[in-house]
Enzyme design. Structure first.
Site, PDB file in Angstrom:
ATOM      1  N   GLY A  15       0.834  -1.212   0.000  1.00 22.84           N
ATOM      2  CA  GLY A  15       0.000   0.000   0.000  1.00 22.84           C
ATOM      3  C   GLY A  15       0.857   1.246   0.000  1.00 22.84           C
ATOM      4  N   ARG A  76       1.052  -4.979  -5.179  1.00 20.96           N
ATOM      5  CA  ARG A  76       1.366  -6.267  -4.566  1.00 20.96           C
ATOM      6  C   ARG A  76       1.614  -7.232  -5.724  1.00 20.96           C
ATOM      7  NH1 ARG A  76      -0.406  -4.747   0.592  1.00 20.96           N
ATOM      8  NH2 ARG A  76      -2.004  -3.169   0.301  1.00 20.96           N
ATOM      9  N   ASP A 107       5.651  -4.961   6.342  1.00 23.90           N
ATOM     10  CA  ASP A 107       6.299  -6.208   6.770  1.00 23.90           C
ATOM     11  C   ASP A 107       6.206  -7.307   5.705  1.00 23.90           C
ATOM     12  OD1 ASP A 107       3.507  -5.943   7.670  1.00 23.90           O
ATOM     13  OD2 ASP A 107       3.761  -8.006   8.349  1.00 23.90           O
ATOM     14  N   THR A 130       4.332   2.655   5.760  1.00 25.79           N
ATOM     15  CA  THR A 130       2.957   2.195   5.958  1.00 25.79           C
ATOM     16  C   THR A 130       2.247   3.162   6.882  1.00 25.79           C
ATOM     17  OG1 THR A 130       1.621   0.605   7.213  1.00 25.79           O
ATOM     18  CG2 THR A 130       3.966   0.547   7.604  1.00 25.79           C
ATOM     19  N   ASP A 132      -0.032   2.423   8.878  1.00 27.58           N
ATOM     20  CA  ASP A 132      -0.625   1.741  10.034  1.00 27.58           C
ATOM     21  C   ASP A 132       0.278   1.684  11.256  1.00 27.58           C
ATOM     22  OD1 ASP A 132      -3.038   1.285   8.828  1.00 27.58           O
ATOM     23  OD2 ASP A 132      -2.452  -0.652   8.013  1.00 27.58           O
ATOM     24  N   ASP A 134       2.400  -0.465  12.173  1.00 29.55           N
ATOM     25  CA  ASP A 134       2.200  -1.760  12.829  1.00 29.55           C
ATOM     26  C   ASP A 134       3.392  -2.682  12.623  1.00 29.55           C
ATOM     27  OD1 ASP A 134       1.839  -2.045  10.141  1.00 29.55           O
ATOM     28  OD2 ASP A 134       0.035  -3.271  10.286  1.00 29.55           O
ATOM     29  N   ARG A 176      -6.301  -2.271   9.942  1.00 31.92           N
ATOM     30  CA  ARG A 176      -6.875  -3.609   9.957  1.00 31.92           C
ATOM     31  C   ARG A 176      -6.358  -4.400  11.155  1.00 31.92           C
ATOM     32  NH1 ARG A 176      -7.052  -5.289   3.945  1.00 31.92           N
ATOM     33  NH2 ARG A 176      -8.106  -3.267   3.862  1.00 31.92           N
ATOM     34  N   GLU A 227     -10.895  -0.049  11.521  1.00 29.50           N
ATOM     35  CA  GLU A 227     -11.603  -0.993  10.652  1.00 29.50           C
ATOM     36  C   GLU A 227     -11.438  -2.447  11.126  1.00 29.50           C
ATOM     37  OE1 GLU A 227      -8.175  -0.510   7.205  1.00 29.50           O
ATOM     38  OE2 GLU A 227     -10.148  -1.146   6.584  1.00 29.50           O
TER      39      GLU A 227
END
Lengths: 327, 327, 327, 327
Positions: A15, A76, A107, A130, A132, A134, A176, A227
């Site tokens: 992403g 991707r 990751d 990213t 996120d 995460d 997510r 989400e």
């Protein structure tokens, strides 16, 4: 003695996130500064497999530090996760004499790099791009700060309407697997409740709290939901509240893809620039197959094969702050 | 045994910075959560001297987390730096029964608090609210992130024009003693040169570098200058360049007070909320006369009498990144 | 019978303004849609004189509608105002077979086009691209709406600080001959006084009004000043006020070049798109040597030789609104 | 002879829109300037029915011109559409001696005002406050310009991601009965297709066009859809495209309530200020029971009982521009 790396490739994968262009720029200019040739690989690993590779000059990355998205494009790539795909990718790199890679992504992209680097003699350096945040091994990821500011600006706008109408709003933000965007944007906008994947949602407690607030005529309420929250996201939650509190006026907003784009914040530009600079330094100092993080404001290097999604307990302090400040 | 603090005051002092409202909100709501009465003191120490003090409820701070400035207003107060002024201030606090203070401001405000606290039995907690990030004992100050993003957005706009006209721009940002705003905003916008108080400006090197760039037809150049830079700021620099390179088209922009205002960034809202929460915790736990910082992402407490302007060497890494990335 | 125009050139001239890229895009794509070849001329008339001309495709203008500045670059060109300069320019156009021109710029650029078109058989169409909105024959110019929104956002930020400190701010906005930016941004931000070139500044009235406000303790005041205002701009005004009201805390902000750049507003993108489309239509319908305006929401065509700076009386209604609303 | 109106009320009704606060401010200050007492009525007609009415001073509306939403709050009020509701409302107005009303809202709110004014001797003036710009009798409504700029900024962000991934995005904007937001934001962001309620959607043409673009490898596509478009909105459209072009990567974004909030644009603040000023003038000049519009840049008065949703044919020019410019 190993010979010095003189040709490197750079790509963005997975992403997109704001600041990726700033990171590419730093890799390109630092590489050139050290006398390297730098190649841009388009559309992530897909461009490696397809041979969509082109030389970049210092000027190729002029005037991009402020742009969202990634001018190398991203994707991707399923093929890269096959042996044949990686073989073709390697052959394409060799055609250009590329001896080292910088991968900007998450990751999943790092795991791809690790597999590739185990099979072929191409050292890889990862940069965490990213929204996120995460990834274990870094306090910040490129794009998170921008994404969370975008979410905050959007929620500020929604609050204007929530206030004007005394309505309840349920706002779903990205995340997510990680609740960081929800947590930061929720605290920053004074959300009454914040639901995140890291903590089981007790919908009974939520309803009880809403009813209690109704009793004391606290009219404006905002609930920020990641989400990946386990009850089922904003729409499910809205249905449930409607059932339990049928008279409650409520609206759902799903912020969606606006959180990925936009001109990167100063913070994201700065960390992207620092990380991009250090990626090339790593290749020069033979600190291979790591990804670069920032921990306690210092560069931190994690072996690519240890790259995992961060499973972090959100600290009690933060949850207490949410509870106290939104009263 | 000391009796528990039950009435506290909160004020903002010195130059305003975005996020001060978020900090006040956190102090007020955390205080109320713990059963305290919280009083707002208007216009910094002036309100203490004048008795401009009023009770705040949880609702008093609704819908302010997103606002720039400070709704308690702020000022510099010469009177508070006299013995008589502080006596009057103390009497006014006593009238309301206020037993502890939270001061949001810079190092000067903290020194005032320290003096006051030495003379009278009123424990003080400081929160670093300043856009300059020039206080030792914390990695971040409330307002810096917003200010630097404002500067970046402004410089991005200027670059559009610089590009359209192939012109040299000299842009002066805030920072009388510290070059952080200049350094971060300069790196983030790809400025060719960044002049800061922490490093002696070599105007000869600068001219030499501009001439070299002219030779290789690099037409667009931006120089970001901190107001406290030692050569004399943007206007002096422009005069000098005009003399040395008379044909060079150049413009000066002084960003000025836009850098102080505006809706705070997510980052500033979050750290202001955390710091405000901890200020009240400090008063409860009798961790008195400290100011609260964040170091390595953890709360950090520095005695008020050690509050000083940060005199920091800018790391070589950063200066190298500036040089390499702007080529 | 005249033969159809099949090759056209487009350029931006004079000061840049946001929306110029949207206008270029519309010219290019409408030209191509009608089967023309479209050429971009760099740096305004300079590129015509130097032969800096290149073919543009539909894709050349992809992803630029949202960018500030002008990707064709712009300049003022003294040479084009000589007979020899125009001869060289004409020869360069002929080399590419260019038979018509679209010029995006201000009234000065239109006069250049008129002279050129009188001497050589190259019809010219003008599009009003200037942030100052000072051209007779159109209600709007490309860039004004963006510039005025930028000014408003900046002044909103300054108001945060003005409020926090109860200070007087004098804010200088662009507008050498026209006070539209000052008038619109001043009304929109609640400025107490607005000084514009169209109206003689009575500094005595201004001081009297400030003193009256001081008496009734109205503490926050903002004065918005157009750079072309006749008393001498923000700095002169500040000096005068300081002399008459020495105790008055006051600050000066000169917004400067940030007003030229930035992503164009929706309004500017839409009018730029419409105007660019109609520029090509004009060339096709042989409506030659006009510039395109929008009057009462309809396209309006003014002969290039009538292009003049608008000398407009600001309506009494507007001045009354300023006076009443800022009380 | 009728006696002069000396006490007026002001309220906002229906959906909120940015600029409503600027309009209220103008009504309040113009009223006070003319020696009137001005009363704020909370939550639209609900506050009239409930008697939620309070006196406003000039200072009550300080520092709100830049705020989104409406500080008087708004609602839809079923009770006011009953005879009893209106009787109670009238009694409440009489309690305060209110003799005239200014209603800021949409066509539904104007019809309510008309009915009320027919029954009781309270003249009403309407101001068009709606983001949808769907009221006949005015070129602009308060809030439209801000809403469309918010949509444009959001779509610009989405385009960053669309570009990075070569994906198709379907973006739904507000507009149940009118396609203006879709049309303006779509043109401004270079959307390939714009679907609006005013024009029957031919989904076959759309699919054909997408397939044709796919053939010539135009990868990035954005479709902007008004919520009132007749095929069923973004989600329905996405389902249909997925069926017809199963390999097409596509994402849906529904911008939602962010379009209502946020700080109003300069344009909206200016027209709101002008309209609010004229509303009071109307009451003074006994130009009763009209709503105020701006047509061809002049004030325009339409009797309240002619207030209807605008059913307008979108001009062929605009549709052609969409088609040509997005190629």
């Amino acid at each position: 003695m190993k010979k010095k790396i003189t040709k490197i490739g750079v790509l963005t994968s997975g992403g997109d996130s704001p600041g990726m262009n700033a990171a590419i720029r730093a890799v390109v200019r630092t590489g050139i500064y050290h006398g390297m040739e730098v190649y841009g690989i388009n559309r992530g690993y897909s461009g490696m497999v397809d041979g969509d590779i082109h030389r970049l000059e210092g000027r190729s990355v002029a005037n991009i530090i402020q742009r969202g998205g990634t001018f190398l494009k991203t994707s991707r790539c399923a093929e890269f996760f096959t042996k044949e795909g990686r073989k073709t990718a390697y052959d394409n790199l060799k055609k250009h004499g590329i001896e080292g890679l910088v991968i900007i992504g998450g990751d999943g992209s790092f795991r791809g790099a690790q597999i590739f680097s185990n099979e072929y003699d191409i050292p890889c350096i990862g940069l965490p791009g990213t929204i996120d945040k995460d990834i274990a091994g870094t306090d910040f990821t490129i794009g998170f700060d921008t994404a969370v500011n975008t979410a905050v600006e959007a929620i500020d706008k929604i609050r204007d309407t929530a206030d004007a109408h005394d309505r309840l709003f349920i706002i779903e933000v990205m995340g997510r697997d990680a609740g960081y965007i929800a947590l930061h944007s929720g605290i920053s906008t004074g959300a009454e409740h914040i639901l995140i994947p890291e903590k089981k949602t007790s919908v009974e407690d939520l309803i009880a709290s809403l009813k209690e607030k109704e009793r004391r005529k606290k009219l404006v309420n905002m609930i920020v939901v990641a989400e990946g929250e386990d009850f089922g996201g904003a729409d499910e939650l809205a249905k449930h509240i409607k059932k339990e509190m049928p008279h409650q006026e409520l609206r759902v907003c799903i912020l969606g893809h606006i959180q990925r784009g936009g001109s990167p914040s100063c913070f994201d530009r700065v960390i992207a620039s620092r990380m991009g600079y250090h990626a090339v330094e790593c290749l020069m100092e033979e600190r291979f197959n790591v990804f670069i993080g920032i921990v306690n404001n210092k560069m931190h290097y994690t072996p690519l094969d240890e790259a995992v999604k961060k499973k972090q307990r959100i600290s009690e302090e933060w949850l207490k702050i949410v509870k106290i400040l939104a009263t």
